[in-house]
Design an enzyme around this catalytic site. Structure first.
Site, PDB file in Angstrom:
ATOM      1  N   HIS A  55      10.801  32.912  59.183  1.00  0.00           N
ATOM      2  CA  HIS A  55       9.944  33.865  59.889  1.00  0.00           C
ATOM      3  C   HIS A  55      10.536  35.268  59.760  1.00  0.00           C
ATOM      4  CE1 HIS A  55       7.713  30.849  62.707  1.00  0.00           C
ATOM      5  NE2 HIS A  55       7.822  30.391  61.465  1.00  0.00           N
ATOM      6  N   GLU A  57      11.532  37.500  61.968  1.00  0.00           N
ATOM      7  CA  GLU A  57      12.712  37.727  62.790  1.00  0.00           C
ATOM      8  C   GLU A  57      13.928  37.002  62.220  1.00  0.00           C
ATOM      9  OE1 GLU A  57       9.064  37.495  65.556  1.00  0.00           O
ATOM     10  OE2 GLU A  57       9.794  36.471  63.768  1.00  0.00           O
ATOM     11  N   SER A  80       4.259  39.008  68.278  1.00  0.00           N
ATOM     12  CA  SER A  80       4.972  38.321  69.343  1.00  0.00           C
ATOM     13  C   SER A  80       5.707  37.100  68.788  1.00  0.00           C
ATOM     14  CB  SER A  80       3.981  37.902  70.425  1.00  0.00           C
ATOM     15  OG  SER A  80       4.658  37.370  71.522  1.00  0.00           O
ATOM     16  N   CYS A  82       7.386  33.546  68.024  1.00  0.00           N
ATOM     17  CA  CYS A  82       7.135  32.131  68.314  1.00  0.00           C
ATOM     18  C   CYS A  82       8.314  31.583  69.129  1.00  0.00           C
ATOM     19  CB  CYS A  82       6.973  31.354  67.014  1.00  0.00           C
ATOM     20  SG  CYS A  82       8.530  31.160  66.103  1.00  0.00           S
TER      21      CYS A  82
END
Length: 149
Positions: A55, A57, A80, A82
């Site tokens: 992901h 991030e 936002s 997960c």
């Protein structure tokens, strides 16, 4: 409240998200910063690397390498986080997260706040528009990314 520095790093995260989208992946970008300086940046690379946990991030954190502490950092993300990414934020003790948008995907803001993380939602029009385009154009890829059948 977004600072000028927040806006600058969120724009970098957006550019990362756009890069991911342009290379056939999910448009989610992230930046890790400390003291107003970029530590690392990344974007969702699940498709490009065939890695289910790549992901945005996670990519930024992986690129940051080992850090003695994360307690003086800010994580910027276009979408936002997960639960996997939120858990990592809590695990590493990142105290502040600036989220580009949570309209297209309501992540885990309450979980983050419950664990002492300051959460700022930017409601960034560019982040929203890019995700809406992605969901419209590639609904099957989006469903895969958020683990929906």
């Amino acid at each position: 409240m977004l600072t000028d520095s927040d806006k600058q790093f969120l724009k970098i995260a957006y550019d990362e998200a756009k890069s991911g989208f342009d290379s056939g992946g999910c448009p989610i970008g992230s930046v890790l910063a400390r003291g107003g300086q970029e530590v690392s940046r990344g974007h969702n690379q699940r498709v490009q690397q065939g890695d289910p946990i790549a992901h945005g991030e996670m990519d930024a954190l992986r690129k940051a390498g080992r850090q003695k502490t994360y307690r003086d950092t800010v994580l910027y993300t276009t979408l936002s986080p997960c639960m996997m990414c939120s858990g990592t934020i809590v695990q590493f003790g990142i105290p502040r997260v600036v989220i580009g948008e949570n309209k297209t995907f309501g992540g885990n803001e309450a979980f983050l706040r419950d664990h002492g993380v300051e959460v700022v939602i930017a409601d960034d029009a560019d982040c929203i528009a890019l995700m809406e385009r992605f969901i419209r154009e590639k609904p099957e890829l989006w469903a895969e990314d958020i683990a929906e059948d």
